[in-house]
Every structure is written in C-alpha cells, then in structure tokens.
Design an enzyme around this catalytic site. Sequence first.
Site, PDB file in Angstrom:
ATOM      1  CE1 TYR A 141      -2.099  -8.645  -5.859  1.00 21.63           C
ATOM      2  CE2 TYR A 141      -0.638  -6.782  -6.119  1.00 21.63           C
ATOM      3  CZ  TYR A 141      -0.900  -8.123  -6.281  1.00 21.63           C
ATOM      4  OH  TYR A 141       0.044  -8.930  -6.866  1.00 21.63           O
ATOM      5  CE  LYS A 191      -6.356 -17.476 -17.812  1.00 22.85           C
ATOM      6  NZ  LYS A 191      -5.460 -18.237 -18.676  1.00 22.85           N
ATOM      7  CG  ASP A 247       3.165  -7.416  -7.935  1.00 18.85           C
ATOM      8  OD1 ASP A 247       4.342  -7.029  -8.034  1.00 18.85           O
ATOM      9  OD2 ASP A 247       2.673  -7.865  -6.885  1.00 18.85           O
ATOM     10  CG  ASP A 251       9.024  -8.281  -9.863  1.00 16.98           C
ATOM     11  OD1 ASP A 251       9.083  -7.041 -10.014  1.00 16.98           O
ATOM     12  OD2 ASP A 251       9.094  -8.825  -8.744  1.00 16.98           O
TER      13      ASP A 251
END
Length: 359
Positions: A141, A191, A247, A251
């Site tokens: 980000y 990952k 993020d 959620d």
Amino acid sequence: MSQRILVLPGDGIGPDVVSVAVAVLERVADRHGLDLVLDQALVGGRAIDETGSPLPPETLEKARASRAVLLGAVGGPKWDDLPTLSRPERGLLGLRSGLELFANLRPATLFEPLAAASSLKPELVANLDILIVRELTGGIYFGEPRGIEVVNNERRGFNTYVYSEHEIDRIARVAFDLARKRGGRLCSVDKANVLEVTQLWREVVTQVGKDYPDVTLSHMYVDNAGMQLVRAPKQFDVVVTGNMFGDILSDVAAMLTGSLGMLPSASLAADGSGLYEPVHGSAPDIAGQDKANPLATILSVAMMCRYSLDAPAAADAIESAVNRVLDEGIRTQDIAPPHGDVRIVGTRAMGQAVLDALD
Ligand code: NAD
C-alpha cells in the site's frame, strides 16, 4: 501520574457512540483507580466544516500528547464530492501516519449469545476469540515506485511490495508479545512460495521467534489462511501478517462474528500509545437517531484499557459487562434476531445497560 486521552467523536453516528463509550471509560476509571484527563478535538467532516482541514494541526498535536485516542467515525455524503486529498478519511490516514501507528489489532470475538448471527454454523464460531495483527504502515500500500504509465501504446499499472527487516521485526514482536499474553500460539501468514518479500517475512518472523520459546509459531500461505478462517476458525489464536493480506483477512474474520456493530480495533505505536476505534463507518443513515450500536466503541475502550493504559482488569470488566447485557437479551436493532425473545433498545439505553452491568 495522570494519562491523557483524546476523544474524537467525528461524524455521523461517531458522536452517538463515543458519548456512550466515554461514560463507560469514566466509570471504569473511577472503579479501577485510573487517573485520566480527557480532552476533545475535531476530525473528519466536522473539522473540514469548521477549520477547512480534516485533521487540524491542533488535533494532531493533542493526539501526539495523549496516551490514547478514542475515535468514532468520519465521513458522510456531505463531503463525498471533495477531492480525495481533502476528504474526511484523510484525517484518519493523517492520524495513522502522524502517530506512527504501525500495528493494527483486530479481534474477532464472538459473544456466545450472538452465535446465530454468524454466517457459519454456531458450533464453528461460538466463543471464537482470535486476534489479527496487521502491519499498517508498509507493504504494497505504501511501496514505491507506483503508478500507471503508458508502455507500447497501452497503460500499465504497477505497485511495489516491499518490507525491510526492521519493519517485519517490530510487527512480529508485537504479535509474539500478544500471543504470550493470550493462548501462546502465533500463525504468521505470507505467500513465501511466490513472493520473495514474504520469504524474507518468514525468515525474520522465524528469527524473532527464537526470543519467544514459550510461543508456538506456525506459518501459513495466505490462500490457505483464507480457507481455514472459514473452515475452522477456532484453530487460530493470534495471526500476524502484512498490510494487504491483513486488510483482507481481518474483514473475513470480522464477518465470522456476523455484526459490524460489535467490532473494535486498535492501532498501536512503538511506545504502546494507540488509536482506538470501532471498525464500522459513520452510518449516516442512522446518525443522531439513537439507533447505533455503541458496543464496538465500548469494546474499543476495553482494548484501550488493556493495551495502552495497562489496566487489564478494567478491560475484563467491560467485556464481561457486555457479555452480561447480551445474555440478558438486550439488543440494538442491528444485532437483534428476526424472531426471538429479546429487548430492542437504542444507543443510550444500551450504554446504560453496560453501565448497570459494570455495577
Ligand atoms: P458504515 O459502516 O458506516 O455502514 C454500513 C451499514 O452498517 C449501514 O447500514 C449502517 O447503518 C450499519 N452500521 C454501521 N455501524 C453501525 C452501528 N454501530 N450500529 C448499527 N448499524 C451500523 O459503512 P458505509 O455505509 O460504507 O460508509 C458510510 C460512511 O462512513 C462513508 O462516508 C465512509 O467513507 C465512512 N467510513 C468511515 C470509516 C471510519 O471512520 N473508520 C470506516 C468505514 C466507512
């Protein structure tokens, strides 16, 4: 010594839920001998209206001088047409960067009386208690270079996924410390089979783990973590991951609990000071109508007591009081089952019920 708390009600239902949560904070401060000095300031849309800026310098200054900040929510249709850089949400981003809040803590706790509200089977989620620790100031980000450019007559978009060792080290230590105080298990999500940056992530987290022999560390690829969170969420205790994966996973974990109105969050700086806020937004559709569920903000106050004010007993007391209120069948509209023997109340009455349960 007294500790400063800055209260930022913000926009929409922010003032509705924050006033109730402040009453809870004052009550536990009184009961648990916390010496707090509360102040208020402007942020978001109201700050734009009154000062022209979503984060007036005075607000940031007061926030920097505070041990903890309690924020309601920012934004609303009134400010939707402003350019991105002057919208209410910039106030929030400015606070995060101005206070160097690099660790975002999002618990997904399911109070047993609400198990039916989850989209998963009640037995999979009843008494769920997991904590997602998301790195908040780095990763893809914020990585440079970024942008959209024209190459060979077509546009190409690009971002950079980058983490330095010290950024991984400090978020890992926050997560290990939390795991040590909870169930003693930490799962690091990456990952590493595809991305070099997360190979480094895995190496550094493993290295930090040597300082925490009492915490059981595991690693999981993010695709599997997404699957496991909806298959068998109770296998997790603390999860640590980078900004983008965090993020998304926070959620997913949030929805296991079934209700936006119940989700608190904390964002911490290196010295343990922090910003505490509900996960939900400013809900303009119900603002000022005494309909908003204040429990996410009240539970954010519990997190504040636990993580910034070193008052775990006060945090436990708030969480038990919320549990008791739910057990008694008291609900705001958003968490009321369509059929069921519950008493539906407004924001203020829910706050009063928590105060009564604290007593
Ligand atoms: P929202 O979370 O405000 O509302 C989504 C839905 O959930 C609405 O129907 C709302 O009534 C309901 N809801 C939310 N919180 C509730 C509560 N405590 N009690 C009962 N019902 C509740 O999200 P949105 O509608 O996408 O956004 C509205 C505004 O909030 C926008 O301006 C958005 O930019 C802003 N926003 C702010 C934050 C923040 O301040 N952290 C976060 C998300 C959205």
